[in-house]
Design a protein around this motif. Structure first.
Motif, PDB file in Angstrom:
ATOM      1  N   GLN A   5      48.717  17.029 -69.057  1.00 24.00           N
ATOM      2  CA  GLN A   5      48.572  18.452 -69.915  1.00 24.00           C
ATOM      3  C   GLN A   5      50.047  19.251 -69.751  1.00 24.00           C
ATOM      4  O   GLN A   5      50.238  20.256 -70.345  1.00 24.00           O
ATOM      5  N   LEU A   6      50.844  18.519 -68.883  1.00 25.31           N
ATOM      6  CA  LEU A   6      52.362  19.088 -68.768  1.00 25.31           C
ATOM      7  C   LEU A   6      53.070  19.399 -70.078  1.00 25.31           C
ATOM      8  O   LEU A   6      53.716  20.489 -70.378  1.00 25.31           O
ATOM      9  N   THR A   7      52.905  18.606 -71.198  1.00 22.59           N
ATOM     10  CA  THR A   7      53.311  18.401 -72.569  1.00 22.59           C
ATOM     11  C   THR A   7      52.939  19.859 -73.270  1.00 22.59           C
ATOM     12  O   THR A   7      53.756  20.413 -73.836  1.00 22.59           O
ATOM     13  N   THR A   8      51.560  20.026 -73.036  1.00 20.05           N
ATOM     14  CA  THR A   8      50.900  21.628 -73.695  1.00 20.05           C
ATOM     15  C   THR A   8      51.679  22.641 -72.857  1.00 20.05           C
ATOM     16  O   THR A   8      52.150  23.571 -73.610  1.00 20.05           O
ATOM     17  N   PHE A   9      52.086  22.750 -71.649  1.00 16.58           N
ATOM     18  CA  PHE A   9      52.483  23.608 -70.855  1.00 16.58           C
ATOM     19  C   PHE A   9      53.944  23.734 -71.492  1.00 16.58           C
ATOM     20  O   PHE A   9      54.414  25.044 -71.820  1.00 16.58           O
ATOM     21  N   ILE A  10      54.909  22.846 -71.568  1.00 16.77           N
ATOM     22  CA  ILE A  10      56.245  23.095 -72.055  1.00 16.77           C
ATOM     23  C   ILE A  10      56.127  23.418 -73.644  1.00 16.77           C
ATOM     24  O   ILE A  10      56.972  24.372 -73.894  1.00 16.77           O
ATOM     25  N   GLN A  11      55.334  22.861 -74.361  1.00 24.27           N
ATOM     26  CA  GLN A  11      55.349  23.433 -75.855  1.00 24.27           C
ATOM     27  C   GLN A  11      54.996  24.912 -75.934  1.00 24.27           C
ATOM     28  O   GLN A  11      55.479  25.455 -76.712  1.00 24.27           O
ATOM     29  N   HIS A  12      54.007  25.441 -75.049  1.00 21.34           N
ATOM     30  CA  HIS A  12      53.730  26.771 -75.083  1.00 21.34           C
ATOM     31  C   HIS A  12      55.069  27.521 -74.687  1.00 21.34           C
ATOM     32  O   HIS A  12      55.051  28.559 -75.232  1.00 21.34           O
ATOM     33  N   ILE A  13      55.547  27.099 -73.659  1.00 19.95           N
ATOM     34  CA  ILE A  13      56.817  28.030 -73.059  1.00 19.95           C
ATOM     35  C   ILE A  13      57.979  28.000 -74.470  1.00 19.95           C
ATOM     36  O   ILE A  13      58.407  29.007 -74.607  1.00 19.95           O
ATOM     37  N   GLU A  14      58.126  26.812 -74.866  1.00 17.23           N
ATOM     38  CA  GLU A  14      59.178  26.674 -76.083  1.00 17.23           C
ATOM     39  C   GLU A  14      58.604  27.921 -77.263  1.00 17.23           C
ATOM     40  O   GLU A  14      59.561  28.564 -77.916  1.00 17.23           O
ATOM     41  N   THR A  15      57.420  27.762 -77.567  1.00 17.64           N
ATOM     42  CA  THR A  15      56.944  28.662 -78.647  1.00 17.64           C
ATOM     43  C   THR A  15      56.972  30.137 -78.226  1.00 17.64           C
ATOM     44  O   THR A  15      57.550  30.960 -78.898  1.00 17.64           O
ATOM     45  N   GLN A  16      56.874  30.506 -76.995  1.00 19.77           N
ATOM     46  CA  GLN A  16      57.183  31.859 -76.611  1.00 19.77           C
ATOM     47  C   GLN A  16      58.392  32.194 -76.639  1.00 19.77           C
ATOM     48  O   GLN A  16      58.655  33.359 -76.879  1.00 19.77           O
ATOM     49  N   LEU A  17      59.460  31.301 -76.027  1.00 16.47           N
ATOM     50  CA  LEU A  17      60.724  31.549 -76.130  1.00 16.47           C
ATOM     51  C   LEU A  17      61.233  31.753 -77.609  1.00 16.47           C
ATOM     52  O   LEU A  17      62.274  32.530 -77.760  1.00 16.47           O
ATOM     53  N   LEU A  27      55.117  34.300 -69.976  1.00 13.20           N
ATOM     54  CA  LEU A  27      54.976  33.190 -70.962  1.00 13.20           C
ATOM     55  C   LEU A  27      53.853  32.139 -70.950  1.00 13.20           C
ATOM     56  O   LEU A  27      53.352  31.926 -72.215  1.00 13.20           O
ATOM     57  N   PHE A  28      53.346  32.116 -69.721  1.00 13.51           N
ATOM     58  CA  PHE A  28      52.234  31.120 -69.646  1.00 13.51           C
ATOM     59  C   PHE A  28      51.097  31.715 -68.917  1.00 13.51           C
ATOM     60  O   PHE A  28      51.926  31.957 -67.461  1.00 13.51           O
ATOM     61  N   HIS A  29      49.946  31.946 -68.892  1.00  8.86           N
ATOM     62  CA  HIS A  29      49.113  32.467 -68.103  1.00  8.86           C
ATOM     63  C   HIS A  29      47.795  31.237 -67.731  1.00  8.86           C
ATOM     64  O   HIS A  29      46.781  31.594 -68.471  1.00  8.86           O
ATOM     65  N   GLY A  30      48.251  30.058 -66.984  1.00  9.42           N
ATOM     66  CA  GLY A  30      47.113  29.416 -66.792  1.00  9.42           C
ATOM     67  C   GLY A  30      45.821  30.031 -66.157  1.00  9.42           C
ATOM     68  O   GLY A  30      44.850  29.310 -65.947  1.00  9.42           O
ATOM     69  N   ARG A  31      46.106  31.114 -65.315  1.00  9.52           N
ATOM     70  CA  ARG A  31      45.310  31.732 -64.401  1.00  9.52           C
ATOM     71  C   ARG A  31      43.849  32.131 -65.329  1.00  9.52           C
ATOM     72  O   ARG A  31      42.702  32.631 -64.938  1.00  9.52           O
ATOM     73  N   PRO A  36      42.742  23.662 -69.780  1.00  8.29           N
ATOM     74  CA  PRO A  36      42.143  23.089 -68.570  1.00  8.29           C
ATOM     75  C   PRO A  36      43.173  22.113 -67.976  1.00  8.29           C
ATOM     76  O   PRO A  36      43.902  21.601 -68.893  1.00  8.29           O
ATOM     77  N   GLY A  37      43.074  21.994 -66.639  1.00 14.12           N
ATOM     78  CA  GLY A  37      43.987  21.190 -65.942  1.00 14.12           C
ATOM     79  C   GLY A  37      45.435  21.926 -65.701  1.00 14.12           C
ATOM     80  O   GLY A  37      46.123  21.595 -64.819  1.00 14.12           O
ATOM     81  N   LEU A  38      45.376  23.215 -66.245  1.00 13.22           N
ATOM     82  CA  LEU A  38      46.537  24.079 -65.848  1.00 13.22           C
ATOM     83  C   LEU A  38      46.414  25.263 -65.253  1.00 13.22           C
ATOM     84  O   LEU A  38      47.239  26.224 -65.158  1.00 13.22           O
ATOM     85  N   GLU A  39      45.257  25.476 -64.576  1.00 11.62           N
ATOM     86  CA  GLU A  39      44.569  26.844 -64.194  1.00 11.62           C
ATOM     87  C   GLU A  39      45.461  27.310 -63.080  1.00 11.62           C
ATOM     88  O   GLU A  39      45.523  28.664 -62.763  1.00 11.62           O
ATOM     89  N   GLN A  40      46.149  26.602 -62.230  1.00  9.66           N
ATOM     90  CA  GLN A  40      46.966  26.960 -61.351  1.00  9.66           C
ATOM     91  C   GLN A  40      48.356  27.283 -61.595  1.00  9.66           C
ATOM     92  O   GLN A  40      49.330  27.004 -60.668  1.00  9.66           O
ATOM     93  N   GLU A  59      49.814  17.513 -56.592  1.00  7.61           N
ATOM     94  CA  GLU A  59      50.284  15.767 -56.113  1.00  7.61           C
ATOM     95  C   GLU A  59      51.895  16.019 -56.261  1.00  7.61           C
ATOM     96  O   GLU A  59      52.521  16.557 -57.229  1.00  7.61           O
ATOM     97  N   PRO A  60      52.328  15.078 -55.504  1.00  4.54           N
ATOM     98  CA  PRO A  60      53.972  14.836 -55.824  1.00  4.54           C
ATOM     99  C   PRO A  60      54.222  14.509 -57.208  1.00  4.54           C
ATOM    100  O   PRO A  60      55.451  14.907 -57.534  1.00  4.54           O
ATOM    101  N   LEU A  61      53.549  13.581 -57.646  1.00  2.00           N
ATOM    102  CA  LEU A  61      53.869  13.068 -58.978  1.00  2.00           C
ATOM    103  C   LEU A  61      54.086  14.128 -59.920  1.00  2.00           C
ATOM    104  O   LEU A  61      54.713  14.182 -60.905  1.00  2.00           O
ATOM    105  N   PHE A  62      52.862  15.002 -59.838  1.00  2.00           N
ATOM    106  CA  PHE A  62      52.834  16.390 -60.829  1.00  2.00           C
ATOM    107  C   PHE A  62      54.131  17.286 -60.648  1.00  2.00           C
ATOM    108  O   PHE A  62      54.860  17.412 -61.498  1.00  2.00           O
ATOM    109  N   ILE A  63      54.639  17.396 -59.344  1.00  2.00           N
ATOM    110  CA  ILE A  63      55.991  18.060 -59.305  1.00  2.00           C
ATOM    111  C   ILE A  63      57.052  17.514 -59.857  1.00  2.00           C
ATOM    112  O   ILE A  63      58.058  18.207 -60.498  1.00  2.00           O
ATOM    113  N   ARG A  64      57.115  16.084 -59.744  1.00  2.00           N
ATOM    114  CA  ARG A  64      58.346  15.370 -60.089  1.00  2.00           C
ATOM    115  C   ARG A  64      58.428  15.276 -61.666  1.00  2.00           C
ATOM    116  O   ARG A  64      59.345  15.569 -62.241  1.00  2.00           O
ATOM    117  N   ALA A  65      57.191  15.399 -62.361  1.00  5.99           N
ATOM    118  CA  ALA A  65      56.894  15.325 -63.816  1.00  5.99           C
ATOM    119  C   ALA A  65      57.209  16.795 -64.304  1.00  5.99           C
ATOM    120  O   ALA A  65      58.071  16.802 -65.409  1.00  5.99           O
TER     121      ALA A  65
END
Length: 310
Positions: A5-17, A27-31, A36-40, A59-65
């Motif tokens: 779901q990271l692509t969705t996150f980045i796209q939303h930030i771009e739209t807001q910017l 800009l993004f309120h996952g809370r 789904p998948g970005l609640e935190q 997970e470390p993989l999520f942070i790196r991505a």
């Protein structure tokens, strides 16, 4: 957190910017649990700085991505057009609230503008930045209803409501908070707005041990109650809110108003409405203030509740 779901996150930030965000904005309120998948995960724009907050260890993989996606974002033309100076990740799940700068240079104490009022933030050392953007509508309401009023600001923090009240023509504001350092920042916020500090009082006291002092400065035409949901050793929401409302009879002037706020998913509006009926039956519920649209929640009762009583 869902890596897919990271692509969705980045796209939303771009739209807001792309909509030329103001000085301070979520800009993004996952809370709000709408993604789904970005609640935190949340993202705030603070004086041309993008601050990402993680509320659960990923997970470390999520942070790196995530870091790779954010680095890629800085290479795009629409990002360069924003005038951005920094991207940082705040690890809110850690005890020390570690903030990691991944691009640019962090300005720790920027001054932001909200509806024409100035506030100094403190980014990087504390869990909160010094101004809660979800309460912007509450501050506007206070500014619009403060003319000639004697205002009591309980749990004042950095005095955002006080700044709004004085800007709105309040005769006097009394700020109460046990954190004297926060009140000192509130004093500086007033100075940033060139306010007359002789109209503002700062009481660095435990509210529950200082009712006599608070009452002595009253009665108040407008009382703002914006406590933390929980503060170990000093405030428990369902127990202690009742104690505050019980004092309205001795603090509130005739025809006075109360802005009672709570930002906890464990209680709904009825908690405040019913408790007010029990402890201060002479005060009637008037309305719930809207939250900024960027803080939309799938359950409106789980988000910030700012209720007006009179």
């Amino acid at each position: 957190m869902d890596l897919n779901q990271l692509t969705t996150f980045i796209q939303h930030i771009e739209t807001q910017l792309a909509s030329s965000p103001v000085s301070v904005k979520r800009l993004f309120h996952g809370r709000g649990r709408r993604w789904p998948g970005l609640e935190q995960l949340t993202a705030d724009w603070l004086a041309n700085q993008l601050i990402i907050s993680l509320f659960k260890q990923p997970e470390p993989l999520f942070i790196r991505a995530l870091e790779a996606e954010l680095t890629s974002l800085t290479q795009r033309e629409n990002w360069r057009n924003t005038g951005a100076t920094c991207i940082a990740i705040q690890h809110r799940y850690q005890t020390n609230q570690q903030l990691e700068v991944i691009w640019g240079t962090l300005e720790e104490k920027p001054v932001v503008d909200e509806h024409g009022l100035k506030f100094q933030l403190d980014i990087g050392k504390n869990q909160n930045f010094g101004l809660f953007p979800d309460m912007s509508e509450g501050r506007q309401w206070v500014q619009q209803h403060a003319t000639g009023k004697h205002v009591l600001n309980l749990f004042a923090y950095t005095c955002g409501f006080s700044v709004a009240a004085i800007a709105g023509g309040a005769e006097r504001v009394v700020n109460v908070d046990m954190a004297k350092a926060s009140l000192s920042k509130g004093r500086e916020n007033h100075k940033l707005n060139q306010h007359d500090l002789s109209r503002v009082q700062f009481m660095g006291h435990d509210i529950f041990k200082s009712w006599g002092k608070i009452r002595k400065s009253g009665p108040y035409d407008l009382i703002v109650i914006d406590p933390p949901s929980f503060q170990k050793g000093s405030f428990a929401l369902t127990r202690d809110y009742r104690k505050i409302l019980r004092r309205m009879n001795e603090l509130l002037a005739d025809q006075g108003s109360v802005l009672a706020c709570v930002n906890s998913p464990v209680v709904d509006c009825n908690f405040l409405i019913e408790t007010m009926k029990e402890e201060a039956p002479f005060i009637n519920f008037q309305q719930r203030l809207d939250n900024p649209p960027e803080f939309e929640d799938i359950d409106p009762q789980a988000s910030l509740k700012a209720l007006v009583f009179r």
